[in-house]
Design a protein around this motif. Sequence first.
Motif, PDB file in Angstrom:
ATOM      1  N   ALA A 342       0.836  -1.206   0.000  1.00  0.00           N
ATOM      2  CA  ALA A 342       0.000   0.000   0.000  1.00  0.00           C
ATOM      3  C   ALA A 342       0.866   1.250   0.000  1.00  0.00           C
ATOM      4  O   ALA A 342       0.598   2.223  -0.720  1.00  0.00           O
ATOM      5  CB  ALA A 342      -0.925  -0.006   1.215  1.00  0.00           C
ATOM      6  N   ALA A 343       1.942   1.236   0.789  1.00  0.00           N
ATOM      7  CA  ALA A 343       2.854   2.376   0.817  1.00  0.00           C
ATOM      8  C   ALA A 343       3.604   2.505  -0.503  1.00  0.00           C
ATOM      9  O   ALA A 343       3.854   3.623  -0.972  1.00  0.00           O
ATOM     10  CB  ALA A 343       3.838   2.220   1.980  1.00  0.00           C
ATOM     11  N   TRP A 344       3.969   1.374  -1.105  1.00  0.00           N
ATOM     12  CA  TRP A 344       4.667   1.412  -2.396  1.00  0.00           C
ATOM     13  C   TRP A 344       3.806   2.086  -3.463  1.00  0.00           C
ATOM     14  O   TRP A 344       4.319   2.794  -4.326  1.00  0.00           O
ATOM     15  CB  TRP A 344       5.007   0.000  -2.862  1.00  0.00           C
ATOM     16  N   VAL A 345       2.503   1.844  -3.420  1.00  0.00           N
ATOM     17  CA  VAL A 345       1.609   2.414  -4.434  1.00  0.00           C
ATOM     18  C   VAL A 345       1.305   3.879  -4.144  1.00  0.00           C
ATOM     19  O   VAL A 345       1.403   4.739  -5.032  1.00  0.00           O
ATOM     20  CB  VAL A 345       0.292   1.599  -4.502  1.00  0.00           C
ATOM     21  N   ALA A 346       0.926   4.176  -2.908  1.00  0.00           N
ATOM     22  CA  ALA A 346       0.449   5.519  -2.583  1.00  0.00           C
ATOM     23  C   ALA A 346       1.567   6.553  -2.569  1.00  0.00           C
ATOM     24  O   ALA A 346       1.404   7.654  -3.124  1.00  0.00           O
ATOM     25  CB  ALA A 346      -0.261   5.508  -1.235  1.00  0.00           C
ATOM     26  N   GLY A 347       2.696   6.228  -1.951  1.00  0.00           N
ATOM     27  CA  GLY A 347       3.762   7.211  -1.780  1.00  0.00           C
ATOM     28  C   GLY A 347       4.269   7.814  -3.081  1.00  0.00           C
ATOM     29  O   GLY A 347       4.169   9.041  -3.293  1.00  0.00           O
ATOM     30  N   PRO A 348       4.814   7.023  -3.997  1.00  0.00           N
ATOM     31  CA  PRO A 348       5.329   7.593  -5.257  1.00  0.00           C
ATOM     32  C   PRO A 348       4.264   8.293  -6.085  1.00  0.00           C
ATOM     33  O   PRO A 348       4.533   9.320  -6.710  1.00  0.00           O
ATOM     34  CB  PRO A 348       5.880   6.355  -5.996  1.00  0.00           C
ATOM     35  N   ALA A 349       3.043   7.740  -6.096  1.00  0.00           N
ATOM     36  CA  ALA A 349       1.980   8.348  -6.896  1.00  0.00           C
ATOM     37  C   ALA A 349       1.588   9.720  -6.362  1.00  0.00           C
ATOM     38  O   ALA A 349       1.383  10.671  -7.127  1.00  0.00           O
ATOM     39  CB  ALA A 349       0.766   7.423  -6.937  1.00  0.00           C
ATOM     40  N   VAL A 350       1.481   9.838  -5.048  1.00  0.00           N
ATOM     41  CA  VAL A 350       1.116  11.122  -4.448  1.00  0.00           C
ATOM     42  C   VAL A 350       2.213  12.154  -4.698  1.00  0.00           C
ATOM     43  O   VAL A 350       1.926  13.322  -5.015  1.00  0.00           O
ATOM     44  CB  VAL A 350       0.850  10.953  -2.939  1.00  0.00           C
ATOM     45  N   ALA A 381      10.105  -0.553  -6.063  1.00  0.00           N
ATOM     46  CA  ALA A 381       9.958  -0.887  -4.652  1.00  0.00           C
ATOM     47  C   ALA A 381       9.372  -2.274  -4.486  1.00  0.00           C
ATOM     48  O   ALA A 381       9.791  -3.039  -3.602  1.00  0.00           O
ATOM     49  CB  ALA A 381       9.064   0.158  -3.975  1.00  0.00           C
ATOM     50  N   ARG A 382       8.431  -2.618  -5.351  1.00  0.00           N
ATOM     51  CA  ARG A 382       7.832  -3.946  -5.293  1.00  0.00           C
ATOM     52  C   ARG A 382       8.878  -5.029  -5.596  1.00  0.00           C
ATOM     53  O   ARG A 382       8.933  -6.066  -4.929  1.00  0.00           O
ATOM     54  CB  ARG A 382       6.679  -4.021  -6.277  1.00  0.00           C
ATOM     55  N   ALA A 383       9.741  -4.761  -6.593  1.00  0.00           N
ATOM     56  CA  ALA A 383      10.777  -5.732  -6.959  1.00  0.00           C
ATOM     57  C   ALA A 383      11.779  -5.908  -5.827  1.00  0.00           C
ATOM     58  O   ALA A 383      12.181  -7.030  -5.517  1.00  0.00           O
ATOM     59  CB  ALA A 383      11.485  -5.280  -8.232  1.00  0.00           C
ATOM     60  N   ARG A 384      12.188  -4.813  -5.202  1.00  0.00           N
ATOM     61  CA  ARG A 384      13.121  -4.920  -4.085  1.00  0.00           C
ATOM     62  C   ARG A 384      12.490  -5.643  -2.895  1.00  0.00           C
ATOM     63  O   ARG A 384      13.126  -6.466  -2.229  1.00  0.00           O
ATOM     64  CB  ARG A 384      13.586  -3.528  -3.646  1.00  0.00           C
ATOM     65  N   ALA A 386      10.098  -7.872  -3.062  1.00  0.00           N
ATOM     66  CA  ALA A 386       9.887  -9.285  -3.396  1.00  0.00           C
ATOM     67  C   ALA A 386      11.166 -10.100  -3.280  1.00  0.00           C
ATOM     68  O   ALA A 386      11.121 -11.293  -2.997  1.00  0.00           O
ATOM     69  CB  ALA A 386       9.329  -9.407  -4.815  1.00  0.00           C
ATOM     70  N   THR A 387      12.324  -9.445  -3.479  1.00  0.00           N
ATOM     71  CA  THR A 387      13.590 -10.169  -3.440  1.00  0.00           C
ATOM     72  C   THR A 387      14.310 -10.026  -2.112  1.00  0.00           C
ATOM     73  O   THR A 387      15.354 -10.626  -1.906  1.00  0.00           O
ATOM     74  CB  THR A 387      14.526  -9.665  -4.559  1.00  0.00           C
ATOM     75  N   ALA A 388      13.730  -9.225  -1.200  1.00  0.00           N
ATOM     76  CA  ALA A 388      14.374  -9.041   0.112  1.00  0.00           C
ATOM     77  C   ALA A 388      14.281 -10.312   0.922  1.00  0.00           C
ATOM     78  O   ALA A 388      13.288 -11.056   0.839  1.00  0.00           O
ATOM     79  CB  ALA A 388      13.709  -7.877   0.859  1.00  0.00           C
ATOM     80  N   PRO A 389      15.287 -10.624   1.751  1.00  0.00           N
ATOM     81  CA  PRO A 389      15.217 -11.823   2.597  1.00  0.00           C
ATOM     82  C   PRO A 389      14.065 -11.751   3.573  1.00  0.00           C
ATOM     83  O   PRO A 389      13.645 -10.672   3.984  1.00  0.00           O
ATOM     84  CB  PRO A 389      16.569 -11.797   3.331  1.00  0.00           C
ATOM     85  N   ALA A 390      13.533 -12.895   3.934  1.00  0.00           N
ATOM     86  CA  ALA A 390      12.427 -12.939   4.896  1.00  0.00           C
ATOM     87  C   ALA A 390      12.851 -12.298   6.208  1.00  0.00           C
ATOM     88  O   ALA A 390      13.944 -12.554   6.714  1.00  0.00           O
ATOM     89  CB  ALA A 390      12.000 -14.390   5.131  1.00  0.00           C
ATOM     90  N   GLY A 391      11.968 -11.427   6.721  1.00  0.00           N
ATOM     91  CA  GLY A 391      12.249 -10.757   7.972  1.00  0.00           C
ATOM     92  C   GLY A 391      13.062  -9.498   7.830  1.00  0.00           C
ATOM     93  O   GLY A 391      13.358  -8.827   8.817  1.00  0.00           O
ATOM     94  N   ALA A 392      13.466  -9.174   6.562  1.00  0.00           N
ATOM     95  CA  ALA A 392      14.282  -7.972   6.362  1.00  0.00           C
ATOM     96  C   ALA A 392      13.448  -6.732   6.521  1.00  0.00           C
ATOM     97  O   ALA A 392      12.279  -6.724   6.223  1.00  0.00           O
ATOM     98  CB  ALA A 392      14.907  -7.997   4.991  1.00  0.00           C
TER      99      ALA A 392
END
Length: 392
Positions: A342-350, A381-384, A386-392
């Motif tokens: 939600a933050a990935w979508v709203a922040g850059p668009a706003v 942001a979505r790509a980063r 999705a590839t971030a380690p679990a718990g990062a």
Amino acid sequence: MSEPVVDAERHASWLELFFDLVAVAGIGMLARLLVDDTSGGGIAVYIIAYTAIWMIWACFTLYSNVAGQGAHVVLILAAMFVLGVMTAAVPEIHGEHATAFAVAYVVGRFLAARPWQRAVVLTDLPIVQTGGGIVPWIVSFWCEGTTQYALWALGLAIDLWFLVSASTERLLASTQERLDRVRRSRRGAGRRGEQVPDTVEVVGADVPHLGERLGLFVLIVLGEGLVQIVDAASEAEWDRPLAVTGAGAFVLMFGLWAAAVRFGYAGVALLPDRALLPRLAWPAHLAATLALATVAAVLGLLVADPRAAVDDRVRSILLASYAGYALLCAGVLAATGHRRPAAWVAGPAVVAAGVVALGTGLAAEGTVWVLAAGVLVTLSARARGATAPAGA
């Protein structure tokens, strides 16, 4: 020894794809309607007409989804004819063809209700079986102008309110009570003939297939937007501003495709597959595709005259639809527990919308690239994430 048979997931049939072709024409005609009249009244009629065409599409999409191979070809073809009449009426919807649009809508709604028996409850799109929202449309046959459009809006509002507010339990209870009354009245009158069922049958959508159909409609919207961009570019002067603006418009449309279709669901950007129940996916899909269709239509205007400063009214429409789409998606994502997307979508668009709003002298080429950058940052942001380690 024969291998076990595994049921394959259903995909859109040739008949359903043929049906969607009329929706392609409808989206294109609606885009021209918006471009021709960007006044407040023009925008209102555009939203009403879009919602009405979407409503007929949704009713018959659910029918083909539930009926599967048993869907009646003649009924789908009749629905295509109805949508064709509504689409053909759009250019003169402010004038002599408004009543034809309304009549076609009412006929379409009655046709959509015909396949369903009175003991069946469509829990995923109950407006198919209700007639309250159709009444204002019928009354509008004898009205003109603003009154007619207001009645259309009232009818659509009634249906949409019923869609989001009516609970499954109340639907089942009211249908069962109606069956009981019919059965008692038949016994009291000593009538024979049609057998009245004892219990209500609940019918739900094929969710995977429905997700595909919703996604195909989003593709129709974005594809028609690309057609508008190409058509505008074909008539403009081919120079550097056109090249820059056209490239930015294409990048923006491709970014919206990735966010809404490739990584989204029901037109909602970055929403995981089937994260919404069908009952809630319908209104989200309507709002999302309306916003996307509006963005796509306005992009054609910018490409047509890339050297000029963007008109204040056109910029307002573009920013409202662009930011509105992002906030809608962010709201749905947050409500379904996906707060980071939600933050990935709203922040850059706003931020992108704010830059365009403050840059009142910004030309078309700058406008499209700033908005495209907002979508590209979201996808990055979505790509980063999705590839971030679990718990990062």
